[in-house]
Design a protein around this motif. Structure first.
Motif, PDB file in Angstrom:
ATOM      1  N   GLN A 128       0.836  -1.201   0.000  1.00 52.64           N
ATOM      2  CA  GLN A 128       0.000   0.000   0.000  1.00 52.64           C
ATOM      3  C   GLN A 128       0.873   1.253   0.000  1.00 52.64           C
ATOM      4  O   GLN A 128       0.554   2.246  -0.669  1.00 52.64           O
ATOM      5  CB  GLN A 128      -0.918  -0.007   1.221  1.00 52.64           C
ATOM      6  CG  GLN A 128      -2.021  -1.051   1.150  1.00 52.64           C
ATOM      7  CD  GLN A 128      -3.048  -0.859   2.252  1.00 52.64           C
ATOM      8  OE1 GLN A 128      -4.014  -0.124   2.085  1.00 52.64           O
ATOM      9  NE2 GLN A 128      -2.819  -1.517   3.389  1.00 52.64           N
ATOM     10  N   ASP A 173       2.001   2.049  -3.530  1.00 53.37           N
ATOM     11  CA  ASP A 173       0.961   2.715  -4.321  1.00 53.37           C
ATOM     12  C   ASP A 173       0.793   4.177  -3.905  1.00 53.37           C
ATOM     13  O   ASP A 173       0.572   5.059  -4.753  1.00 53.37           O
ATOM     14  CB  ASP A 173      -0.378   1.979  -4.163  1.00 53.37           C
ATOM     15  CG  ASP A 173      -0.619   0.972  -5.277  1.00 53.37           C
ATOM     16  OD1 ASP A 173       0.375   0.462  -5.855  1.00 53.37           O
ATOM     17  OD2 ASP A 173      -1.788   0.672  -5.573  1.00 53.37           O
ATOM     18  N   GLY A 194      -5.841  -3.656  -8.761  1.00 49.78           N
ATOM     19  CA  GLY A 194      -4.660  -3.456  -7.938  1.00 49.78           C
ATOM     20  C   GLY A 194      -3.819  -4.700  -7.905  1.00 49.78           C
ATOM     21  O   GLY A 194      -4.285  -5.792  -8.251  1.00 49.78           O
ATOM     22  N   ASN A 220      -5.118  -2.355  -2.525  1.00 50.98           N
ATOM     23  CA  ASN A 220      -4.770  -1.421  -3.594  1.00 50.98           C
ATOM     24  C   ASN A 220      -5.876  -1.310  -4.641  1.00 50.98           C
ATOM     25  O   ASN A 220      -6.117  -0.230  -5.198  1.00 50.98           O
ATOM     26  CB  ASN A 220      -3.453  -1.839  -4.247  1.00 50.98           C
ATOM     27  CG  ASN A 220      -2.248  -1.481  -3.395  1.00 50.98           C
ATOM     28  OD1 ASN A 220      -2.312  -0.572  -2.562  1.00 50.98           O
ATOM     29  ND2 ASN A 220      -1.146  -2.185  -3.582  1.00 50.98           N
TER      30      ASN A 220
END
Length: 776
Positions: A384, A387, A450, A744
């Motif tokens: 995470q 991202d 994601g 994500n």
């Protein structure tokens, strides 16, 4: 998300006859027809039924415990409390060690003596003629407590003046990694991104709750038949029972599941104590509700990342703080935390790193091993964070990763060189590409894609000096026998050993019998943990079979008047390569060897790398034998009116080195993926003030076949692993990237990050409310 699969490096794997083929597992038929027995399926004659009396408060002194009425109940054979035991504590340190010094302060109470520290802690044992009588006896036990202050939040538990669960400061373990100059790295960054992520408890929910049967045989040996991941527990159990190690026998079962929850001792000591005290067979089986109450859980974590990065996407520094909740006892928390610490920044090159981690005691349910052993929790956080970094600098999330991926020959943040292939670009691009074009939004549903990349160790910590033994023998009729103490609770480890022997000795799988998971009659093969069995016992089995093969080929070379290198074994025959008509039945060759006294059996021991501990100040040094690399990508649709999340697509790509059995590998990846997706989306134990609120499978929801689409599995084979034939481990790594990929994808769909798992509808709606993006 448009990504083209990166071409694979040239790899020439030798063509094999058995290895690499999706052969039927040796246990498949018996399980299909229901002939394989669970641990709780044994009912010897003259059987007693055991039950456990447990604490109902999270922390308190036992003021009064009166078991007299229970003992007086007709049909009750035995009631035991802490005062009746030969030893008050059980060993909870890393299981299966054979000579290494254990960590101090890691023991737990077998039965509570004067203090209880969590709801469900065992206090007394009962054995009775029927299960109903045993339950009645529990109700007759009288207990009074003096409640003590309790603490449930690990951050609060670390504060001065907090209730003391683990002296002196409730911190059961600390690790640190220091590499480079973090301050200088942060100063060189164009952007610094900081986020805190939280991950929850997880219940193992294995197929069979803890169960077993124990009896004392005619030699005075205490036998315990149980579903366990660790045969070597017989040493710790014998200590708790006050008997010599050779008077304690563990026999494992072939079904029941573990996922790490049966790495610790569960019912074994209770069974042994009751059988020893009564002299009769005793059966003890937890209900599902008691299992959820009583056994360990995955560690909840709070993880803070502070990362420096340049505008062109190069990470200049990383500072990571990790806090885990160990619950009331230590168990394997220090080692789980070590795994998290060593993999805290993921599969990325970072020259300036500071990782500080602590595991903290509370009055919650105790935590210990779970599939992934600390790697999934940190993967959720670091993927995470990647991202969020990409969003902060306006870069494609894959391109950011590509610029920072670690490669073969690089050093990890703890200074270990990567010696096998690190196919991160290859696995990530394939997983993402497999999703295809995004599904369009519809109605109140927003669609997002994601992915998460990862690296994860397989094999145990190298300073534990791990070993595994296996015995292989050929019989006079050309059939083969394997003896190895491998616990196989359903994952298929013993079938992999049979497939290796089939390849090396040319014996069909149907003609191989394997005896396993018996501390008295099988060579000790170590724990079914750390994704180590294929690596360790697979290599031991390969060594043993190869030694026999050498003898066979040497004798066959004299028979055919050819060099040993010119002879091969397959289909129960020895033959000259290129001239299969020049052949000899394997049984005939075995007879020749036997008549000349040539060994047809071999006991081999495989040793993992033996290293010293890492530097305690810097965390530098080798920790594991090798790593598996891979990625998972998912597509979700999020209902902005209700908060519901639908999983639309899922694809996972892993480099497994060499797939001994591709069908078994795919099964592991499918199972690990589903478990990881459930962790992200629906599994919520809901522990409040030390009490589990979701105490049954009616409240604690796990995925079924109806909840998620099948994960598309992409298996890559670099052939560079340290397992047999170049295999890498996949059992635990298959879980690791799934939760981060979901997190994500949801953030991609909503445009807002939810920092806490599981991603329940309530959390989705709360996040949408904060940003004003909620529909309706």
């Amino acid at each position: 998300m448009k990504i083209t699969a990166k071409p694979l490096p040239s790899v020439e794997l030798p063509e094999l006859r058995q290895v690499g083929k999706p052969l039927r597992r040796v246990d498949a038929l018996s399980k299909t027809v229901g002939a394989t027995l669970y641990a709780g399926d044994y009912y010897p004659t003259n059987l007693l039924y055991g039950k456990v009396f447990r604490s109902t408060i999270p922390h308190g002194k036992i003021r009064r415990l009166d078991v007299s009425q229970a003992r007086a109940l007709e049909g009750v054979a035995c009631v035991l409390t802490a005062g009746d035991l030969p030893r008050a504590v059980l060993v909870t340190d890393m299981p299966g060690q054979t000579g290494q010094k254990r960590r101090s302060g890691s023991d737990a109470q077998v039965l509570a003596t004067d203090t209880v520290r969590f709801i469900g802690e065992p206090i007394a044992l009962v054995a009775a003629e029927t299960e109903a009588l045993a339950e009645q006896a529990l109700r007759l036990i009288e207990i009074e407590y003096d409640p003590l202050p309790a603490v449930f939040d690990p951050l609060e538990a670390m504060q001065p003046g907090a209730p003391q669960i683990y002296p002196p400061d409730n911190v059961v373990a600390r690790w640190r990694i220091r590499k480079g100059d973090v301050a200088a790295g942060m100063a060189a960054a164009d952007v610094i991104v900081e986020n805190t992520f939280s991950v929850p408890y997880q219940e193992h929910a294995y197929l069979e709750p803890e169960a077993g049967v124990s009896w004392v045989d005619e030699r005075g040996v205490i036998n315990i038949r149980v579903c366990t991941q660790v045969v070597e527990h017989f040493r710790s159990i014998s200590l708790a029972l006050g008997v010599p190690q050779n008077k304690l026998r563990i026999q494992g079962t072939m079904v029941g599941g573990g996922f790490g929850g049966k790495e610790d001792i569960t019912v074994e000591i209770f069974l042994g104590l009751l059988a020893k005290a009564t002299g009769r067979p005793v059966r003890l089986a937890f209900s599902r509700e008691e299992s959820i109450l009583a056994h360990s859980k995955r560690h909840p974590y709070v993880i803070t990342h502070r990362t420096g990065v340049t505008r062109d996407g190069h990470i200049t520094a990383a500072e990571v703080k990790v806090i885990s909740n160990s619950g009331a006892y230590v168990y394997l928390s220090p080692y789980v935390l070590l795994y998290s610490t060593g993999m805290a920044v993921g599969p990325y090159r970072v020259e300036n790193v500071s990782v500080s981690s602590a595991s903290v005691a509370t009055n919650n349910p105790f935590t210990s091993a779970f599939r992934g052993f600390g790697a999934p929790q940190v993967c959720v956080a670091y993927e995470q964070q990647m991202d969020e970094i990409a969003r902060a600098i306006g870069m494609d999330p894959y391109e950011l990763r590509r610029r920072n991926f670690i490669h073969k020959g690089d050093l990890t943040i703890h200074g270990q060189e990567l010696t096998s292939a690190a196919w991160l670009e290859e696995t990530t691009t394939r997983a993402v590409a497999a999703l295809g074009d995004p599904t369009p939004d519809w109605g109140s549903f927003k669609v997002g894609q994601g992915f998460a990349s990862y690296m994860q160790s397989y094999g145990r910590i190298t300073w534990l000096h791990d070993t595994s033994q296996a015995w292989v023998g050929l019989e006079m009729d050309g059939t083969a026998t394997i003896r190895a103490g491998v616990p196989d609770l359903g994952a298929g480890q013993i079938s992999a050993l049979a497939q290796i022997v089939s390849e090396v000795l040319g014996v069909a799988m149907k003609d191989i019998t394997i005896y396993h998971t018996d501390s008295a009659v099988t060579p000790l093969s170590g724990t079914s943990t750390a994704t180590r069995q294929l690596y360790m016992s697979g290599n031991a089995t390969l060594q043993a079979a190869t030694a026999i093969r050498k003898n066979l080929l040497e004798r066959a070379s004299r028979y055919f008047e050819e060099l040993p290198e010119a002879i091969d074994l397959a289909d129960a025959r020895a033959f000259v390569k290129g001239h299969p008509e020049q052949s000899l039945r394997l049984a005939e060759l075995v007879a020749m060897c036997a008549s000349e006294g040539l060994p047809l059996a071999n006991l081999a021991m495989f040793k993992a790398p033996f290293t010293g501990p890492i530097d305690p100040e810097t965390g530098q040094g080798q920790i594991w034998p090798d790593f598996t690399f891979g990625a998972q990508a998912v597509e979700v649709a999020v209902d902005t009116e209700t908060g519901e999340i639908l999983l639309l697509k899922s694809a996972a790509c892993h480099d497994v080195g060499r797939a001994i059995n591709p069908a078994a590998v795919e099964g592991q990846i499918q199972g690990g993926s589903s478990q990881g997706l459930g962790y992200a989306l629906m599994e919520d134990l809901a522990v409040e003030q030390g009490r589990i609120k979701a105490g049954s499978l009616s409240e604690y929801l796990i995925p079924t076949a109806c909840d998620f689409p099948e994960t598309q599995v992409i298996i890559l084979e670099s052939g560079t692993g340290v397992g047999p034939f170049g295999a890498k481990g996949i059992g635990e790594p298959s879980f690791t990237p799934a939760p981060g990929a979901v997190a994500n994808a949801v953030a991609n769909a909503l445009g807002v990050r939810i920092h806490e798992l599981p991603l329940t509808p309530d959390r989705v709606l709360a996040a949408l409310d904060k940003t004003g993006k909620r529909s309706g």
